[in-house]
Write a protein that holds these residues in place. Sequence first.
Motif, PDB file in Angstrom:
ATOM      1  N   LEU B 153       1.996  -6.606   2.530  1.00  0.00           N
ATOM      2  CA  LEU B 153       1.610  -6.032   4.274  1.00  0.00           C
ATOM      3  C   LEU B 153       1.581  -7.705   5.613  1.00  0.00           C
ATOM      4  O   LEU B 153       1.976  -8.071   6.357  1.00  0.00           O
ATOM      5  CB  LEU B 153       0.252  -5.774   4.696  1.00  0.00           C
ATOM      6  CG  LEU B 153      -0.070  -4.283   3.978  1.00  0.00           C
ATOM      7  CD1 LEU B 153      -1.280  -3.686   3.840  1.00  0.00           C
ATOM      8  CD2 LEU B 153       0.780  -3.237   4.675  1.00  0.00           C
ATOM      9  N   MET B 156       4.897  -8.380   6.714  1.00  0.00           N
ATOM     10  CA  MET B 156       5.634  -7.356   7.481  1.00  0.00           C
ATOM     11  C   MET B 156       5.287  -7.046   8.437  1.00  0.00           C
ATOM     12  O   MET B 156       3.725  -7.148   9.055  1.00  0.00           O
ATOM     13  CB  MET B 156       4.573  -6.149   6.622  1.00  0.00           C
ATOM     14  CG  MET B 156       5.856  -4.752   6.986  1.00  0.00           C
ATOM     15  SD  MET B 156       5.165  -3.357   5.697  1.00  0.00           S
ATOM     16  CE  MET B 156       5.392  -3.358   4.331  1.00  0.00           C
ATOM     17  N   ASP B 158       4.297  -5.887  12.197  1.00  0.00           N
ATOM     18  CA  ASP B 158       3.531  -4.330  12.775  1.00  0.00           C
ATOM     19  C   ASP B 158       3.823  -2.767  12.746  1.00  0.00           C
ATOM     20  O   ASP B 158       3.064  -2.102  12.806  1.00  0.00           O
ATOM     21  CB  ASP B 158       2.553  -4.892  13.480  1.00  0.00           C
ATOM     22  CG  ASP B 158       1.631  -6.232  13.508  1.00  0.00           C
ATOM     23  OD1 ASP B 158       1.630  -6.198  12.391  1.00  0.00           O
ATOM     24  OD2 ASP B 158       0.869  -6.739  15.043  1.00  0.00           O
ATOM     25  N   LEU B 161       3.756  -1.278   8.939  1.00  0.00           N
ATOM     26  CA  LEU B 161       2.510  -1.319   8.966  1.00  0.00           C
ATOM     27  C   LEU B 161       2.286   0.689   8.506  1.00  0.00           C
ATOM     28  O   LEU B 161       1.785   0.855   7.299  1.00  0.00           O
ATOM     29  CB  LEU B 161       1.054  -1.251   9.392  1.00  0.00           C
ATOM     30  CG  LEU B 161       1.020  -3.428  10.045  1.00  0.00           C
ATOM     31  CD1 LEU B 161       0.432  -3.396  10.229  1.00  0.00           C
ATOM     32  CD2 LEU B 161       1.060  -3.715   7.959  1.00  0.00           C
ATOM     33  N   ALA B 164       4.612   1.957   5.625  1.00  0.00           N
ATOM     34  CA  ALA B 164       4.160   0.967   4.758  1.00  0.00           C
ATOM     35  C   ALA B 164       2.841   1.292   4.099  1.00  0.00           C
ATOM     36  O   ALA B 164       2.357   1.437   2.793  1.00  0.00           O
ATOM     37  CB  ALA B 164       4.397  -0.924   4.602  1.00  0.00           C
ATOM     38  N   LEU B 165       2.383   1.362   4.941  1.00  0.00           N
ATOM     39  CA  LEU B 165       0.911   2.215   4.344  1.00  0.00           C
ATOM     40  C   LEU B 165       0.961   3.356   3.507  1.00  0.00           C
ATOM     41  O   LEU B 165       0.025   3.814   2.490  1.00  0.00           O
ATOM     42  CB  LEU B 165       0.059   2.818   5.377  1.00  0.00           C
ATOM     43  CG  LEU B 165      -0.828   0.731   6.210  1.00  0.00           C
ATOM     44  CD1 LEU B 165      -2.211   1.048   7.141  1.00  0.00           C
ATOM     45  CD2 LEU B 165      -1.421  -0.076   4.903  1.00  0.00           C
ATOM     46  N   GLU B 168       2.434   3.536   0.194  1.00  0.00           N
ATOM     47  CA  GLU B 168       2.039   2.953  -0.466  1.00  0.00           C
ATOM     48  C   GLU B 168       1.024   4.508  -0.814  1.00  0.00           C
ATOM     49  O   GLU B 168       0.462   3.986  -1.858  1.00  0.00           O
ATOM     50  CB  GLU B 168       1.355   1.243   0.030  1.00  0.00           C
ATOM     51  CG  GLU B 168       0.296   0.731  -1.193  1.00  0.00           C
ATOM     52  CD  GLU B 168       0.897   0.246  -3.006  1.00  0.00           C
ATOM     53  OE1 GLU B 168       2.017  -0.124  -2.439  1.00  0.00           O
ATOM     54  OE2 GLU B 168      -0.003   0.535  -3.250  1.00  0.00           O
ATOM     55  N   VAL B 179      -5.009  -0.433   7.541  1.00  0.00           N
ATOM     56  CA  VAL B 179      -5.807  -1.940   8.064  1.00  0.00           C
ATOM     57  C   VAL B 179      -6.597  -2.304   9.334  1.00  0.00           C
ATOM     58  O   VAL B 179      -6.350  -1.721  10.007  1.00  0.00           O
ATOM     59  CB  VAL B 179      -4.370  -2.801   8.555  1.00  0.00           C
ATOM     60  CG1 VAL B 179      -4.137  -3.800   9.179  1.00  0.00           C
ATOM     61  CG2 VAL B 179      -3.395  -2.503   7.521  1.00  0.00           C
ATOM     62  N   ILE B 235      -5.820  -9.680   4.107  1.00  0.00           N
ATOM     63  CA  ILE B 235      -4.438 -10.152   4.317  1.00  0.00           C
ATOM     64  C   ILE B 235      -3.873 -11.107   5.108  1.00  0.00           C
ATOM     65  O   ILE B 235      -4.183 -11.849   6.491  1.00  0.00           O
ATOM     66  CB  ILE B 235      -3.319  -9.066   5.837  1.00  0.00           C
ATOM     67  CG1 ILE B 235      -4.392  -7.907   5.291  1.00  0.00           C
ATOM     68  CG2 ILE B 235      -2.025  -9.160   6.002  1.00  0.00           C
ATOM     69  CD1 ILE B 235      -3.609  -6.695   6.185  1.00  0.00           C
ATOM     70  N   LEU B 247      -6.980  -5.320   4.398  1.00  0.00           N
ATOM     71  CA  LEU B 247      -6.257  -3.380   4.302  1.00  0.00           C
ATOM     72  C   LEU B 247      -7.719  -3.144   3.403  1.00  0.00           C
ATOM     73  O   LEU B 247      -8.091  -3.430   2.162  1.00  0.00           O
ATOM     74  CB  LEU B 247      -5.242  -4.020   3.413  1.00  0.00           C
ATOM     75  CG  LEU B 247      -4.629  -3.061   2.144  1.00  0.00           C
ATOM     76  CD1 LEU B 247      -4.317  -1.978   3.439  1.00  0.00           C
ATOM     77  CD2 LEU B 247      -3.665  -2.522   1.636  1.00  0.00           C
TER      78      LEU B 247
END
Lengths: 198, 730
Positions: B153, B156, B158, B161, B164-165, B168, B179, B235, B247
């Motif tokens: 992250l 990565m 914003d 995010l 991706a979150l 994941e 985050v 992070i 995170l």
Amino acid sequence: MMSGVTQRTLGAAALSAMLALLVALCPGSAAAAAMNDRLAVQAAYVNVRGGVFELNARATYPLNDDIRTALTDGVTVNVELQTVVSRQRRFWFDNTLVDVTLRRELSWHAVSERYILREVGTGMQQVFTTLDQALIAGGEVDAWPVVVEPQLDPDSTYTISVRAGVRRGRMSDALRALIFWSDSWNRSSEWYTWTLPR
Amino acid sequence: MDIAPVRRWRSYGTIAFAALLGLAVLALLARSVENSSQFSRWQPWVLLVNIVGVIVLFVLLTRKIWQLVRDYRNHVPGSRLTARTVSIFGALVIVPLLLVYLFSLEFLNRGIDSWFRVEVKQGLGDALVLSRSALDLRMREQGRRTEEFAAVLAEMPDSDLAYALDVERRTSGALEMLVVGRNGEVLAASIEARESLVGTELPQELLMQVRDNRPYTSLEPLDIGGYLITTAAPIQEGAPDGRRRFLLARYDLPRQLAELTDAVQHAYSQYGELATLREPLKYSFRLTLTLVLLLAMLSAIYLAIQSAQRLTRPVQDLIQGTRAVGKGDFATKLPLPSRDEMGFLVQSFNDMTKRLRRASDEATRSRQLVELERERLAVILAGLSTGVLVIDTSLRLRIGNAAADTILGAPISSLEGQDLTQVADTSPRLAEFSSQLLERLSAGETTWQEEIPLPPDRVLRVACAPLADAAGERGYVIVFDDITSLLHAQRAAAWGEVARRLAHEIRNPLTPIQLAAERLRRRLQGKLGAEDSSILERATHTIVQQVEALKSMVNAFSEYARAPELKLTFLDLNATVREVVELYRAQEAVAMITVTTDSSLPQIYADSGRLRQVLNNLLANALEAVDGMPDGAVDVSTLRSSGPKGDIAVIMVTDNGHGFQKEMLARVFDPYVTSKPRGTGLGLAIVKKIAEEHGGTIAADNRPEGGAYVRVELPVAVPREMAQSQRELA
């Protein structure tokens, strides 16, 4: 006039005196006495909000090393706050209007190594990494409704009494019956009494 | 009021009270068990009731034992039996109770200790370590994944995010991924469709660790069940603005693992609670057992004493009843305790006392009859003029009547029970009598009849007979009469007959002899010489004188032998005495004669002439006794006295002469007994005869100061036989 709480206190004292010999023989009584010296209601007051009398209190539940060790061994301890609202009567015993107890269960979760403080009434719990945090949280009572306005007689005077107590928790009735006269954990503080504001 | 029912009801009341107390305790216990919240309220009272019960029992028992000890020391009937019974009962109760108590304690200790064996604790500890290891592995894995994703992250933008979150979160199976900014604000989040923890306060230690750029991992039990693994990783960013983010990921522990964890936690907690209760449990059990033991033991001993006293109470009654019977109280009746064997025994005792009472009444009646018969016999014996003695085979005096006292001159009644050989000192007559009896009885003579002379002049006619019954010979009955007077009378009668014959035979030839002598003197007077005339005169004179003397003697004999022809009249004895004394005073002056009369003497019924003869003879004898003495004195006195048959008049003639000769004293009233050379020896015999003709008696003896006295006793009242004879004569 002697208040109902005072009478109960005297009654308990008389019984305690009569059982003094028996209690003296009980193991752990010295440690219990030491613990009882500091068990107290530090502060308490009542807020009236919307006709509801809400109790705010701060009590200390200092536990000695024996109980702390027992707690980490898996024993559950109840920290309690008993509240009694009485109507004063002339020439007669006081009338108990409300007698409620806020009971919180303190336990050690050995697997997660956390202290858990759980409200017995609601089942809500809090998790703490240290015992002192848990005890502080256990002694904090905020906006606990104990009586509502319609229950009170406008021409009478009421007293409210609060005391803190420690009990052994999570025990079957049979087991409790077996050790009822040797359970040194059951202790209560002095009554913290004041007149109910109107 | 009878005390026994009160005691019984009091005992019942005590038992009922104890039972009610026990029920109350049970009710308290039941309520306590039903509602544990009330338990703490009731428990002191339950304990208090038990302790009060023990104290009350202890006080009652102490009182009972004290009473028992006191009765035992005072030898109260039945106390020893009660004590023995209580001891046996107590031993029978206490020994098993103590055995059970000791074994229970041992069993309890061993049982409780066995719950907390080292192996169990060790196993639980190992299980806990294993669980922690498994969870730790899981948490480290989740933490490592969080850290790796946090590194991803960091590079990565914003805008990516959230996506991706979400990817994941789905990939890792997390509940949510956030985050979080520096101040705790959520910058991006991916949350499963469940209750989110967003908005809840983050733990302080979490924040502190991520601020120190250290990862954070924790495991928390949830109040809804299950466990929550919270991981956080900073992070690492190279942004110049110094933004700091971390995170936060939360994972749900798999159900199976969570259940296993719960099981381990539950077992650990249960064991820990029990382990802390180990000593209190032991103490509670010990205390409970001790309290139960005390209650049971004290109750058992108390009941043992009660039962023993109840059992022995009839025995106590029997002992007291037996003592009462032993003291002769046959009216004793014991209360029936029950209908068992003891009741049968008491009933038998009551029957026995009833029979004894009847027998005692019979014996009393028989004894009274015997006493009555004995009294009758005593009255008869006392009324007898014959002496009666009863002697047992041991020759001891058993019975003697009043006549025996009189005849033997000894108080026989006071000598009852004494041996015949020991009564010799009592009186000479009894000594001689007992000697004679012993002589015969020792010779084996049990039936005989004899006359026994006793000193000084008594003669008894004695008859002896054995006293025997069905059981054999029990003694001898001796009956005897004093026949001295009878013998005297017989002798007097014989002498009277002799006198009468002598008077008759001698008087007849005296007159011819006198006449012949006088004729011979007249014929020959003047025919003879002077010498012969003188001889004749002297001879005839001597003959005439001797004939006159013989006539006097014959007259005296005649007087003695003459049959009584009394001319009885009432006369004044005092006057008669004075007249006769005056006559002697006028004639004689040989001695001084004094008279003493009793003015209270009434007139007596007597023959005046015969009475004067008595006085003449007595005075003549007295004056002869003092004749020639320069200071001779004679006293005549009268006296009123009382005798066995009434009032008597006593004539007492006393002198100070030489007195009677001792050898003659016993026969002084016999005819022809005299010490005087010219006496006929009939004077006192005639006096005695006259006295007896008047129903009187006479006695004579020497005076200690010298001289003698004669005492004549005459009845004042008219003797019946004399009156009878007078009526016959009229």
